[in-house]
Write an enzyme that holds these catalytic residues in place. Sequence first.
Site, PDB file in Angstrom:
ATOM      1  N   ARG A 164       8.187   3.191   0.608  1.00  0.00           N
ATOM      2  CA  ARG A 164       8.216   4.615   0.186  1.00  0.00           C
ATOM      3  C   ARG A 164       9.577   4.958  -0.411  1.00  0.00           C
ATOM      4  O   ARG A 164      10.124   6.038  -0.191  1.00  0.00           O
ATOM      5  CB  ARG A 164       7.935   5.560   1.373  1.00  0.00           C
ATOM      6  CG  ARG A 164       6.664   5.324   2.114  1.00  0.00           C
ATOM      7  CD  ARG A 164       5.425   5.718   1.343  1.00  0.00           C
ATOM      8  NE  ARG A 164       4.247   5.419   2.095  1.00  0.00           N
ATOM      9  CZ  ARG A 164       3.634   4.226   2.103  1.00  0.00           C
ATOM     10  NH1 ARG A 164       4.071   3.238   1.354  1.00  0.00           N
ATOM     11  NH2 ARG A 164       2.563   4.026   2.842  1.00  0.00           N
ATOM     12  N   SER A 238       2.372  12.385   6.040  1.00  0.00           N
ATOM     13  CA  SER A 238       3.168  11.938   7.202  1.00  0.00           C
ATOM     14  C   SER A 238       4.505  12.663   7.185  1.00  0.00           C
ATOM     15  O   SER A 238       5.251  12.559   6.218  1.00  0.00           O
ATOM     16  CB  SER A 238       3.422  10.434   7.121  1.00  0.00           C
ATOM     17  OG  SER A 238       2.198   9.768   7.123  1.00  0.00           O
ATOM     18  N   GLU A 333      10.160  12.172   6.953  1.00  0.00           N
ATOM     19  CA  GLU A 333       9.757  11.498   5.715  1.00  0.00           C
ATOM     20  C   GLU A 333       9.575  12.534   4.603  1.00  0.00           C
ATOM     21  O   GLU A 333       9.884  12.286   3.444  1.00  0.00           O
ATOM     22  CB  GLU A 333       8.455  10.708   5.938  1.00  0.00           C
ATOM     23  CG  GLU A 333       8.037   9.969   4.687  1.00  0.00           C
ATOM     24  CD  GLU A 333       6.927   8.943   4.914  1.00  0.00           C
ATOM     25  OE1 GLU A 333       6.930   8.251   5.951  1.00  0.00           O
ATOM     26  OE2 GLU A 333       6.060   8.851   4.035  1.00  0.00           O
TER      27      GLU A 333
HETATM   28  C1  LIG Z   1      -2.665  14.794   3.019  1.00  0.00           C
HETATM   29  C2  LIG Z   1      -1.604  13.902   2.428  1.00  0.00           C
HETATM   30  C3  LIG Z   1      -1.757  12.523   2.503  1.00  0.00           C
HETATM   31  C4  LIG Z   1      -0.787  11.675   1.972  1.00  0.00           C
HETATM   32  N1  LIG Z   1      -0.979  10.326   2.052  1.00  0.00           N
HETATM   33  C5  LIG Z   1      -0.065   9.485   1.513  1.00  0.00           C
HETATM   34  C6  LIG Z   1      -0.266   8.073   1.540  1.00  0.00           C
HETATM   35  O1  LIG Z   1      -1.274   7.572   2.021  1.00  0.00           O
HETATM   36  N2  LIG Z   1       0.683   7.282   1.004  1.00  0.00           N
HETATM   37  C7  LIG Z   1       1.814   7.789   0.429  1.00  0.00           C
HETATM   38  O2  LIG Z   1       2.649   7.017  -0.050  1.00  0.00           O
HETATM   39  N3  LIG Z   1       2.031   9.134   0.378  1.00  0.00           N
HETATM   40  C8  LIG Z   1       1.126   9.981   0.898  1.00  0.00           C
HETATM   41  N4  LIG Z   1       1.342  11.334   0.864  1.00  0.00           N
HETATM   42  C9  LIG Z   1       2.589  11.863   0.266  1.00  0.00           C
HETATM   43  C10 LIG Z   1       2.446  12.230  -1.236  1.00  0.00           C
HETATM   44  O3  LIG Z   1       1.096  12.175  -1.634  1.00  0.00           O
HETATM   45  C11 LIG Z   1       3.266  11.271  -2.117  1.00  0.00           C
HETATM   46  O4  LIG Z   1       4.619  11.285  -1.732  1.00  0.00           O
HETATM   47  C12 LIG Z   1       3.161  11.637  -3.596  1.00  0.00           C
HETATM   48  O5  LIG Z   1       3.719  10.615  -4.397  1.00  0.00           O
HETATM   49  C13 LIG Z   1       3.819  12.954  -3.936  1.00  0.00           C
HETATM   50  O6  LIG Z   1       3.467  13.259  -5.280  1.00  0.00           O
HETATM   51  P1  LIG Z   1       3.830  14.675  -5.890  1.00  0.00           P
HETATM   52  O7  LIG Z   1       3.529  14.610  -7.341  1.00  0.00           O
HETATM   53  O8  LIG Z   1       3.176  15.734  -5.118  1.00  0.00           O
HETATM   54  O9  LIG Z   1       5.421  14.674  -5.677  1.00  0.00           O
HETATM   55  P2  LIG Z   1       6.329  15.882  -5.200  1.00  0.00           P
HETATM   56  O10 LIG Z   1       6.069  16.153  -3.755  1.00  0.00           O
HETATM   57  O11 LIG Z   1       6.250  16.986  -6.148  1.00  0.00           O
HETATM   58  O12 LIG Z   1       7.751  15.168  -5.320  1.00  0.00           O
HETATM   59  C14 LIG Z   1       8.105  14.103  -4.488  1.00  0.00           C
HETATM   60  C15 LIG Z   1       9.475  13.557  -4.939  1.00  0.00           C
HETATM   61  O13 LIG Z   1       9.342  12.939  -6.208  1.00  0.00           O
HETATM   62  C16 LIG Z   1      10.172  13.588  -7.172  1.00  0.00           C
HETATM   63  N5  LIG Z   1       9.416  13.627  -8.425  1.00  0.00           N
HETATM   64  C17 LIG Z   1       8.141  14.058  -8.593  1.00  0.00           C
HETATM   65  N6  LIG Z   1       7.766  13.870  -9.875  1.00  0.00           N
HETATM   66  C18 LIG Z   1       8.823  13.322 -10.512  1.00  0.00           C
HETATM   67  C19 LIG Z   1       9.078  12.904 -11.835  1.00  0.00           C
HETATM   68  N7  LIG Z   1       8.148  12.989 -12.802  1.00  0.00           N
HETATM   69  N8  LIG Z   1      10.296  12.388 -12.146  1.00  0.00           N
HETATM   70  C20 LIG Z   1      11.246  12.276 -11.195  1.00  0.00           C
HETATM   71  N9  LIG Z   1      11.078  12.657  -9.918  1.00  0.00           N
HETATM   72  C21 LIG Z   1       9.874  13.170  -9.583  1.00  0.00           C
HETATM   73  C22 LIG Z   1      10.459  14.964  -6.604  1.00  0.00           C
HETATM   74  O14 LIG Z   1      11.650  15.497  -7.126  1.00  0.00           O
HETATM   75  C23 LIG Z   1      10.534  14.629  -5.120  1.00  0.00           C
HETATM   76  O15 LIG Z   1      11.782  14.063  -4.819  1.00  0.00           O
HETATM   77  C24 LIG Z   1       0.376  12.218   1.361  1.00  0.00           C
HETATM   78  C25 LIG Z   1       0.521  13.611   1.264  1.00  0.00           C
HETATM   79  C26 LIG Z   1      -0.472  14.440   1.769  1.00  0.00           C
HETATM   80  C27 LIG Z   1      -0.306  15.934   1.644  1.00  0.00           C
END
Ligand SMILES: Cc1cc2nc3c(=O)[nH]c(=O)nc-3n(C[C@H](O)[C@H](O)[C@H](O)COP(=O)(O)OP(=O)(O)OC[C@H]3O[C@@H](n4cnc5c(N)ncnc54)[C@H](O)[C@@H]3O)c2cc1C
Length: 337
Positions: A164, A238, A333
């Site tokens: 991660r 998580s 996390e």
């Molecule tokens: C119900 C649930 C289940 C989940 N299950 C999993 C799982 O099984 N496995 C897993 O790994 N994660 C899981 N996650 C966490 C989440 O889905 C991941 O971390 C996902 O990658 C976040 O994507 P986001 O676009 O919402 O990022 P955000 O939450 O918007 O951003 C996350 C980080 O990435 C950065 N970021 C986002 N987009 C960019 C970009 N284009 N350029 C540079 N930086 C950027 C942000 O600044 C921040 O630091 C889960 C979350 C939820 C709510």
Amino acid sequence: MSFSVMSQNSIPNTFGIAATADCYKVVGHEDELRAMLADPALIEKPCLILGGGSNMVFTRHFPGTIIHLENKGVRLVEVQGDDLFVEAAAGEVWDDFVRYCISQGWHGLENLVAIPGTVGAAPVQNVGAYGMEAKDVIHSVRAYELGTGVEHVFSNDECRFGYRDSIFKHELKGKYVVGSVLFRLHRTFAPNIRYKALSDALSSAGITNPTPLQLADTIAEVRWSKLPRPEETGSAGSFFKNPIVSAEHYERLKADYPDIVAYPVADGYKLAAGWLIERAGWKGRTLGRCGVYEKQALVLVNRGKCTGADVIALADAITDDIQTRFGVTLEKEAIII
Ligand SMILES: Cc1cc2nc3c(=O)[nH]c(=O)nc-3n(C[C@H](O)[C@H](O)[C@H](O)COP(=O)(O)OP(=O)(O)OC[C@H]3O[C@@H](n4cnc5c(N)ncnc54)[C@H](O)[C@@H]3O)c2cc1C
């Protein structure tokens, strides 16, 4: 550059927390993104890149600019034998992209189905589930520097992926915005069903040779039987990392708690944070407007109009309790803003 100033309740985040910022800008095209990032004034104040807000907890007004990526597009760039090079824009919804690839017969992403968020966050977070991680299929990442707009393509090695984790969370934190990601996928489907909960679910459905869609649908089913669906219950997935303790510490805990869930790693043992939290009696409990999910103690959930302060109060209470009971320090996390 013109920004819409202050946005209430419309900054997306899966916890469902009402978030505000000085400036909030939605970017729909990569050219627009590049032009915006080229302005040196952008980095005079804090800047936050937002995908789906699926791993974030807003605890305060953000005193700067939030750039929300919504650039779209998926294209097959090149075919080399069995390898398919597929480029996806950062603002694509991750699950839509995975399902689109399945529908096109482009294989390799099936196990990462139904992870909330966007394509752009996948390399930043090195998302993972059911026995694989994004790093296994990412060829390279196209990103733009904040303050100059200069483009850089990072190879898989240069992304320094970890659990991660990636370079975008360390040396390059806040310095680059991912505009698109190039994936190396395959024509041939080679299902990865080594993960136990997955192989169990397939066998109980009587499936021995899953099709790509059967595999993805089974994973989505197993996933949502344990995790809250963001459209129904707010969470950030998580909330805590699984802590690593020394072998001696683990042996002491094992003597007191023979059923403790842990596995050996290079520098000791990795403990299941969810087991510790459940064992301490937190599963299903609520403090203020934030609670511990009934089916998975690692997940904190919005019980209705939850604020960032509610989340931190509960997280701190759990962290203190785990420290007192087990002598183990929990780390968050989820990204706390
Ligand atoms: C119900 C649930 C289940 C989940 N299950 C999993 C799982 O099984 N496995 C897993 O790994 N994660 C899981 N996650 C966490 C989440 O889905 C991941 O971390 C996902 O990658 C976040 O994507 P986001 O676009 O919402 O990022 P955000 O939450 O918007 O951003 C996350 C980080 O990435 C950065 N970021 C986002 N987009 C960019 C970009 N284009 N350029 C540079 N930086 C950027 C942000 O600044 C921040 O630091 C889960 C979350 C939820 C709510």
